[in-house]
Design an enzyme around this catalytic site. Structure first.
Site, mmCIF file in Angstrom:
data_model
loop_
_atom_site.group_PDB
_atom_site.id
_atom_site.type_symbol
_atom_site.label_atom_id
_atom_site.label_comp_id
_atom_site.label_asym_id
_atom_site.label_seq_id
_atom_site.Cartn_x
_atom_site.Cartn_y
_atom_site.Cartn_z
ATOM 1 N N PRO A 124 17.977 -20.785 -41.751
ATOM 2 C CA PRO A 124 17.981 -21.972 -42.600
ATOM 3 C C PRO A 124 16.761 -22.103 -43.511
ATOM 4 C CG PRO A 124 17.713 -22.560 -40.273
ATOM 5 C CD PRO A 124 18.074 -21.118 -40.327
ATOM 6 N N ASN A 125 17.051 -22.544 -44.707
ATOM 7 C CA ASN A 125 16.063 -22.858 -45.752
ATOM 8 C C ASN A 125 15.439 -21.628 -46.416
ATOM 9 O OD1 ASN A 125 16.270 -25.771 -45.385
ATOM 10 N ND2 ASN A 125 15.262 -25.414 -43.422
ATOM 11 N N ASN A 177 14.890 -13.301 -39.307
ATOM 12 C CA ASN A 177 13.972 -14.425 -39.479
ATOM 13 C C ASN A 177 14.834 -15.664 -39.237
ATOM 14 O OD1 ASN A 177 12.361 -16.522 -40.237
ATOM 15 N ND2 ASN A 177 11.608 -15.548 -42.118
ATOM 16 N N GLU A 237 12.079 -9.727 -34.603
ATOM 17 C CA GLU A 237 11.911 -11.086 -35.142
ATOM 18 C C GLU A 237 10.802 -11.047 -36.195
ATOM 19 O OE1 GLU A 237 10.761 -13.817 -32.029
ATOM 20 O OE2 GLU A 237 10.101 -15.329 -33.461
ATOM 21 N N HIS A 265 8.622 -13.316 -39.263
ATOM 22 C CA HIS A 265 8.275 -14.585 -39.924
ATOM 23 C C HIS A 265 7.330 -14.306 -41.079
ATOM 24 C CE1 HIS A 265 10.175 -16.828 -36.782
ATOM 25 N NE2 HIS A 265 9.614 -15.986 -35.938
ATOM 26 N N ALA A 269 13.648 -22.175 -38.608
ATOM 27 C CA ALA A 269 13.303 -23.152 -37.559
ATOM 28 C C ALA A 269 14.114 -22.947 -36.281
ATOM 29 C CB ALA A 269 13.500 -24.565 -38.100
ATOM 30 N N SER A 291 5.323 -16.544 -42.447
ATOM 31 C CA SER A 291 4.058 -17.227 -42.165
ATOM 32 C C SER A 291 3.591 -16.889 -40.747
ATOM 33 C CB SER A 291 4.242 -18.742 -42.311
ATOM 34 O OG SER A 291 5.127 -19.221 -41.306
ATOM 35 N N ASP A 311 20.744 -16.161 -26.970
ATOM 36 C CA ASP A 311 21.792 -15.581 -26.123
ATOM 37 C C ASP A 311 22.648 -14.593 -26.910
ATOM 38 O OD1 ASP A 311 20.933 -16.982 -23.940
ATOM 39 O OD2 ASP A 311 22.585 -18.432 -23.922
ATOM 40 N N TYR A 340 5.120 -19.958 -48.234
ATOM 41 C CA TYR A 340 6.115 -18.873 -48.182
ATOM 42 C C TYR A 340 6.102 -17.970 -49.417
ATOM 43 C CZ TYR A 340 7.789 -21.665 -44.283
ATOM 44 O OH TYR A 340 7.862 -22.348 -43.088
ATOM 45 N N HIS A 373 12.510 -21.789 -32.924
ATOM 46 C CA HIS A 373 11.762 -22.615 -31.985
ATOM 47 C C HIS A 373 12.642 -23.330 -30.965
ATOM 48 C CE1 HIS A 373 8.816 -21.561 -34.920
ATOM 49 N NE2 HIS A 373 9.410 -22.274 -35.871
ATOM 50 N N ARG A 378 10.575 -23.242 -52.147
ATOM 51 C CA ARG A 378 10.232 -23.962 -50.933
ATOM 52 C C ARG A 378 8.774 -23.722 -50.536
ATOM 53 N NH1 ARG A 378 11.843 -21.821 -44.941
ATOM 54 N NH2 ARG A 378 11.057 -23.622 -43.843
ATOM 55 N N ARG A 406 0.055 -22.576 -37.134
ATOM 56 C CA ARG A 406 0.569 -23.723 -37.890
ATOM 57 C C ARG A 406 0.768 -24.891 -36.905
ATOM 58 N NH1 ARG A 406 5.503 -22.072 -41.507
ATOM 59 N NH2 ARG A 406 5.099 -24.190 -42.245
ATOM 60 N N ARG A 441 5.665 -24.683 -33.788
ATOM 61 C CA ARG A 441 6.009 -23.351 -34.297
ATOM 62 C C ARG A 441 5.468 -22.224 -33.428
ATOM 63 N NH1 ARG A 441 8.190 -24.539 -39.471
ATOM 64 N NH2 ARG A 441 7.126 -26.326 -40.362
HETATM 65 C C1 DQA Z 1 9.514 -19.153 -40.753
HETATM 66 C C2 DQA Z 1 8.646 -20.035 -39.861
HETATM 67 C C3 DQA Z 1 9.471 -21.154 -39.250
HETATM 68 O O1 DQA Z 1 8.659 -21.973 -38.425
HETATM 69 C C4 DQA Z 1 10.076 -22.004 -40.330
HETATM 70 O O2 DQA Z 1 10.884 -23.012 -39.759
HETATM 71 C C5 DQA Z 1 10.817 -21.216 -41.337
HETATM 72 C C6 DQA Z 1 10.247 -19.960 -41.803
HETATM 73 C C7 DQA Z 1 8.688 -18.081 -41.486
HETATM 74 O O3 DQA Z 1 9.292 -17.161 -42.014
HETATM 75 O O4 DQA Z 1 7.460 -18.177 -41.540
HETATM 76 O O5 DQA Z 1 11.860 -21.635 -41.836
HETATM 77 O O6 DQA Z 1 10.469 -18.480 -39.935
#
Ligand code: DQA
Length: 142
Positions: free
Chosen positions: A9-10, A73, A97, A99, A76, A101, A86, A22, A79, A17, A106, A110
């Site tokens: 998401p996002n 990635n 995995e 990320h 959110a 950031s 699963d 980011y 978390h 954003r 942070r 997170r």
């Molecule tokens: C993220 C870090 C997450 O905490 C955040 O919710 C994101 C982006 C990152 O790529 O740093 O959406 O996964």
């Protein structure tokens, strides 16, 4: 290798954003950048983005048929999504995995990843280079 890169998401809003966190580049910029690396050139890489937990889970299940590795990635969902955790554990595909950031440095919420234990590695804080490092990890694993 056939590698699936999932963004949660996002992450469709990359570039717009919170660019101070980011970066200025869009998700499409990241895709093009990775595709141009020598590591990516000899592998079949597919990108998938969704803002919906169930769609991400469905795509992980589909990967059972056709992926040798996953880079995810989860945004959110990292978390708190035990369902994505699963799904990764269920398909038994090596998963990294990633990320953009540094989630360790942070907000407190997170710092927790419920995904980490079912992945072969967690890469954070390297920006787009994290996706390349994830690819290298998958290529080099036994
Ligand atoms: C993220 C870090 C997450 O905490 C955040 O919710 C994101 C982006 C990152 O790529 O740093 O959406 O996964």
């Amino acid at each position: 290798m056939k590698i699936l890169i999932i963004n949660g998401p996002n992450l469709n809003l990359l570039g717009k954003r919170e660019p101070e966190i980011y970066g200025q580049e869009t998700l499409t910029d990241l895709e093009s950048w990775l595709a141009a690396t020598s590591e990516a050139s000899s592998h079949d890489i597919e990108w998938f983005q969704s803002n919906h937990e169930g769609k991400i889970i469905d795509r992980i299940h589909e990967a059972m048929e056709n992926a040798d590795g996953i880079i995810i990635n989860p945004g959110a969902f990292t978390h708190y999504s035990y369902a994505i955790r699963d799904a990764i554990a269920s398909v038994n595909i090596p998963t990294v995995e990633v990320h953009l950031s540094d989630i360790e440095n942070r907000e407190a919420f997170r710092k927790v990843s419920v995904i980490k234990d079912v992945c072969i590695d967690q890469i954070k804080g390297l920006g787009k280079i994290g996706y390349l490092e994830g690819l290298k990890t998958l290529i080099n694993q036994e």
